[in-house]
Design an enzyme around this catalytic site. Structure first.
Site, short mmCIF file in Angstrom:
data_model
loop_
_atom_site.label_atom_id
_atom_site.label_comp_id
_atom_site.label_asym_id
_atom_site.label_seq_id
_atom_site.Cartn_x
_atom_site.Cartn_y
_atom_site.Cartn_z
N TRP A 86 -25.35 88.85 69.71
CA TRP A 86 -25.93 87.99 70.75
C TRP A 86 -27.08 87.18 70.11
CZ3 TRP A 86 -30.72 89.35 73.63
CH2 TRP A 86 -30.96 88.46 74.70
N ASP A 142 -28.11 98.60 72.25
CA ASP A 142 -28.39 97.61 73.29
C ASP A 142 -27.23 97.70 74.28
OD1 ASP A 142 -28.88 95.41 74.84
OD2 ASP A 142 -28.79 93.93 73.22
N ALA A 195 -26.02 96.42 77.96
CA ALA A 195 -26.34 95.50 79.06
C ALA A 195 -25.16 95.34 80.02
CB ALA A 195 -26.74 94.14 78.48
N LYS A 201 -26.81 92.65 84.83
CA LYS A 201 -25.41 92.40 85.17
C LYS A 201 -24.85 93.47 86.10
CE LYS A 201 -26.30 90.13 81.33
NZ LYS A 201 -26.37 88.76 80.92
C1 LMR Z 1 -25.83 85.91 77.88
O1 LMR Z 1 -25.57 86.39 76.77
O2 LMR Z 1 -25.30 84.87 78.31
C2 LMR Z 1 -26.81 86.61 78.78
O3 LMR Z 1 -27.17 87.83 78.23
C3 LMR Z 1 -27.93 85.76 79.16
C4 LMR Z 1 -28.93 85.55 78.07
O4 LMR Z 1 -30.10 85.84 78.27
O5 LMR Z 1 -28.55 85.06 77.00
#
Ligand code: LMR
Length: 398
Positions: free
Chosen positions: A127, A208, A210, A243
């Site tokens: 991410w 992590d 989420a 989420k």
């Molecule tokens: C995403 O990956 O789209 C979400 O977790 C929102 C973000 O904060 O990036």
């Protein structure tokens, strides 16, 4: 003062919110930021959260400070959700944080304080938010092999081989479930093998998580984390409720520490609260209080689980439907991985130029790295969206 500044690079995920909002085309499709959407394209407030908020407003007697640890009823409930209701929690300490990002940031700061020379290893790809958070703490970072862009699966042998080059005391960032951005997860046997490597090489797992409940189910999605917990002497976890409770803007998360002994966990937790105090002082209360109410009331918890399971099933069926539409439009099974993967995201295999063309020519919005949020797919128009992808990406081999 400000003349010294150069223009900031916009965040590639957040920038899509405004671009999409400003697009006047009525048939536009938002596959960008990771928020759940229902069939009408809305991101609903969970019924159980709405009811919890109603009770909160009626019953709350004070808005006085709770302190940097936040709502301890919330953190206890989150620890149970993550580690299981019968887990031995004697070495676990947790602190409420502003979202998962707040948890990541405070934990990284703690790890930097504990071992500034450690390197943190992140999956390739990860991410994009991780890189900025790590840079802010000053920890060195390297990436480990993770995703195979050809097969769209995890390169598990290569992952283990890269982690075997890490130095003892290094940190390994892992996505607990529903890997963001690829949707490719480890299976339970792989988690077990990974936990052995982490233990043998004295690496600290940093999980992590989420998307618990949005991959295979609430329990299944925590199984990897639990198998690591069962084997390693120390670990940390950053959890987000954005989420799976739909409380995105309320900023609800938790930072969790597992130390070698209860005493070490206690010391680390006190340092974590110090980090929180210097970063944001205290977490916002409202969303975490609503989550605590949901998790501590059998009726509301049942409603929440049912709604979450409905969202999960909808995403699985969108994945199947979209993979089939892509097969029809391309005459190829190339896109079968979309059905195989789990959670909100898949990497469709588009270049930045193709992502731009999808936006410009077809009003389809996705992240520049080719990540799609499957929850944003319009279920009545899957063939139309699939056709646009095949037009822009080109026909794959049959
Ligand atoms: C995403 O990956 O789209 C979400 O977790 C929102 C973000 O904060 O990036």
């Amino acid at each position: 003062m400000f003349e010294t500044l150069t223009p900031a690079q916009p965040d590639k995920i957040l920038a899509l919110i405004d671009l999409f909002r400003e697009d006047p085309r009525t048939r536009k499709v938002d596959l960008g930021i990771g928020v759940y959407k229902d069939a009408a394209g809305r991101t609903p407030v969970f019924g159980a959260i709405r009811e919890a908020e109603r009770r909160l407003l009626a019953d709350q007697e004070s808005k006085s400070y709770l302190g940097p640890v936040g709502d301890v009823g919330f953190t206890r409930a989150i620890v149970k959700l993550l580690f299981g209701p019968s887990a031995d929690t004697s070495r676990i300490r947790a602190c409420q944080t502003p979202g998962g990002m707040g948890a990541l940031r405070t934990l990284l700061q703690l790890l930097h304080r504990a071992k500034p020379e450690a390197t943190i290893w992140t999956p390739q790809p990860s991410w994009p938010g991780h890189a900025g958070l790590i840079a802010a703490t000053g920890l060195a970072t390297r990436s480990y092999a993770y995703f195979d862009a050809e097969t769209h699966d995890v390169r598990f042998d290569a992952m283990i081989a890269s982690l075997k080059t890490a130095a003892p005391g290094d940190i390994v960032l892992l996505h607990g479930c529903c890997h963001n951005p690829t949707g490719a997860d480890l299976d339970l046997a792989q988690w077990g093998e990974l936990a052995d490597v982490l233990t043998d090489r004295a690496l600290l797992p940093f999980i992590d998580i989420a998307y618990q409940g949005l991959g295979e189910g609430l329990e299944q999605d925590a199984a990897g984390l639990r198998s690591v917990f069962a084997q390693v002497p120390e670990m940390v976890v950053a959890a987000s409720c954005s989420k799976n409770f739909g409380v995105y803007r309320d900023r609800v998360g938790a930072a969790v520490i597992v130390g070698r002994t209860s005493g070490q966990s206690e010391i680390a937790a006190a340092q974590l609260l110090g980090a929180a105090r210097s970063l944001y002082s205290m977490p916002p209360d409202h969303g975490a209080a609503a989550v605590r109410i949901v998790l501590s009331d059998a009726g509301l918890r049942g409603d929440w689980e049912a709604e979450l399971e409905g969202m999960r099933r909808r995403m699985v069926s969108l994945r199947l439907g979209f993979a089939e539409a892509l097969q029809r439009q391309s005459n190829s099974t190339h896109f079968a991985f979309v059905a195989r993967q789990r959670g909100m995201f898949s990497r469709i295999g588009a270049t930045a130029d193709q992502v731009y063309r999808l936006r410009k020519e077809h009003a389809i919005y996705l992240v520049e790295d080719g990540r799609i949020n499957v929850a944003g797919l319009p279920e009545q128009r899957l063939d139309e969206v699939a056709r646009a992808f095949v037009t822009v990406l080109g026909k794959p081999p049959a």
